[in-house]
Enzyme design. Structure first.
Site, PDB file in Angstrom:
ATOM      1  CD  GLU A   1      -3.042  -1.206   0.245  1.00 58.87           C
ATOM      2  OE1 GLU A   1      -3.516   0.040  -0.512  1.00 58.87           O
ATOM      3  OE2 GLU A   1      -3.229  -2.539  -0.463  1.00 58.87           O
TER       4      GLU A   1
ATOM      5  CB  CYS B   1      -1.465   7.067   2.179  1.00 60.59           C
ATOM      6  SG  CYS B   1      -3.055   6.515   3.457  1.00 60.59           S
TER       7      CYS B   1
END
Ligand code: NAP
Length: 498
Positions: A233, A270
């Protein structure tokens, strides 16, 4: 980055992975209900560390206590969520097709369920010292799946990681789990990560962090004699589409909402909105003015560590130095030491399209507003960015009715599509998708958040004409746990009548 823990040697990594494989074989024999107790015990032991854990994490990451307390709550919630999933049991996706002996040719009895892959190596990110780290979502979901776990402690919060590791060790002892079901490796050399990923015993990898790190580990796994799945990720710029009717009607409130999201946690998420796309409109000047004013007001604060600060400072200044990129505003307070300087800038669509550097994540409180001549140009810019964790549509009913084509584009770009809200804030629930097309993640078919994160650590196995006594519990005729099963193409919790 240095820390007080010794770098793991090659011999230690070999021993850790061998023990992990043995522990995995033992853990396979343990019931789901006992695994659930184990996960709950980890949550309780983390809570029992009390303020000392928050103080340690804050000292290592510069994150405020309130933010860390919330993140710890999310971490223990996730552990308990997976415990509940194990007790309920339907997650194994049991599927049963009973035999039809008089069919020509005869149809055999076939039954399928998901089983654990084996030892999983987990790399956490520096910006989530609990929820995407030692006992974070990757570890919780892998233990729930039935895998053993080896965490490579993040050197930026190694002592925090060690405390959580010790809490897990206590939980292992209290619940009589295999001693090495969870292990911990320290070190800051990339060689350690490579060795862990390429070890024969490693069955899968979970990574949260930068594109460079996630892609490097993915490549190491692909170079093995027997490649294994790597669920990386990675970073994202999370494009926010500001549609004209909304900008004209809500310029000030949109700008305030976005400024708050861009600078939340000094932009170290993020899901930070790093790219804003809009078209020329009456409200645009008001939007830009308010955005700049709001950013000016944000006081710089320390970033996670010096390396993250240097990377932010360099990337932010590189972006501002690009041809025709215009600064909207920095914070009016000069930043010191490792404080991040909140910044927004703007550029026109053609310049953005021609300059790949502007498409890259600038991890920190920075966002770039791309102004397009019309909606077709905006669509071209939107399509030019690579895979994303999220994309947001800020639009009135009129905007959304005027542009029905936008949803399909959003689907092709991102794992999560947000309407009239900012992308920061990831709810932990079954319907969440935290992942997205490459390079947001290395496998867009999976999520790293929510119960479906468990699917990354399992594979389907089917049993043909297997005697009842050998079948896994979930596939026997008697449905003892009353789980949902697909029996002869119908969902049911009933026993199989034979
Ligand atoms: P990072 O520098 O990539 O570090 C993550 C982990 O990977 C660390 O343990 C690091 O070890 C290791 N690593 C990095 N490069 C490696 C390599 N080439 N070989 C072996 N191991 C390697 O990430 P970070 O700076 O901690 O976190 C910030 C980034 O994470 C941002 O880009 C942010 O967007 C992203 N992030 C993504 C998500 C998501 O869910 N998609 C969530 C949070 C953060 P060393 O420290 O020893 O290098």
């Amino acid at each position: 980055m240095t820390n007080r823990f010794n770098e793991a040697s090659l011999a230690e990594i070999n021993a850790v992975m061998e023990r992990s494989l043995t522990a995995f074989q033992e853990y396979r024999q343990i019931s789901s209900d006992d695994k659930a107790v184990f996960l709950e015990c980890i949550a309780t032991e983390i809570e029992a560390l009390g303020d000392a854990l928050i103080v340690q994490a804050s000292a290592e990451t510069n994150l405020p206590a309130a933010r860390l307390t919330g993140e710890r709550g999310r971490t223990t919630f996730q552990l308990r969520m997976f415990a509940n999933m194990l007790r309920e049991g339907s997650w194994v996706e049991a599927s049963i097709d009973t035999a039809i002996p008089d069919k020509n040719p005869p149809k055999p009895d076939i039954r399928k369920q998901l089983i654990a892959l084996g030892p999983v190596v987990v790399f956490g990110a520096s910006n989530f010292p609990f929820a995407y780290s030692t006992a974070g979502g990757d570890t919780a979901s892998a233990l729930a799946a039935g895998c053993s776990v080896v965490v490579k402690a993040h050197p930026a919060h190694a002592a925090t990681s060690q405390m959580v590791y010790e809490a897990i060790q206590t939980a292992i002892a209290k619940t009589n789990m295999p001693k090495y079901i969870f292990q911990h490796v320290h070190g800051s050399s990339f060689e350690i990560g490579k060795t862990l990923v390429q070890h024969d015993a490693t069955a899968a990898v979970g990574f949260t962090g930068s594109f460079a790190g996630g892609k490097a580990l993915y490549d190491h796994a692909a170079a093995r004699k027997n490649p294994i799945p790597v669920f990386s990720e990675m970073g994202s710029i999370n494009p926010v589409i500001l549609l004209p009717d909304s900008v004209n009607k809500n310029a000030a409130s949109l700008a305030k909402q976005l400024a708050a999201s861009i600078t939340l946690g000094m932009g170290q998420f993020c899901t930070n909105p790093g790219l804003l796309l809009t078209v020329e409109s009456e409200g645009l000047h008001s939007f830009i003015d308010t955005l700049g004013n709001e950013i000016e007001k944000v006081i710089p604060a320390n970033m996670l560590h010096a390396g993250i600060h240097t990377a932010y400072d360099n990337k932010m200044h590189d972006a501002l130095a690009q041809k025709a990129v215009v600064l909207i505003k920095h914070s009016s307070v000069v930043s010191k030491n490792i404080e991040a300087l909140p910044t927004v800038a703007t550029v026109n669509a053609q310049i953005f399209l021609a300059n790949p550097l502007l498409h890259e994540e600038v991890f920190g409180p920075y966002s770039l507003l791309v102004v397009c001549k019309n909606i077709n140009e905006l669509i071209a810019v939107w399509k030019s960015v690579r895979g994303q964790l999220t994309t947001s549509l800020m639009g009135t009913d009129q905007d959304l009715a005027d542009h029905p084509e936008l949803l399909q584009i959003a689907e092709s770009i991102a794992g999560r599509i947000v309407f009239n809200n900012v992308p920061t804030g990831v709810e932990v629930c079954a319907s969440m998708v935290h992942g997205g097309p490459f390079p947001a993640s290395t496998d867009s078919r999976f999520t790293a958040v929510g119960i479906h994160a468990v699917k990354r650590w399992v594979r389907p196995v089917c049993y043909q004409n297997c005697p009842q006594q050998l079948l896994p519990e979930a596939l026997k005729n008697e449905n003892t746990k009353r789980i949902w099963r697909l029996v002869n193409n119908e969902w049911t919790k009933n026993d199989v009548e034979c």
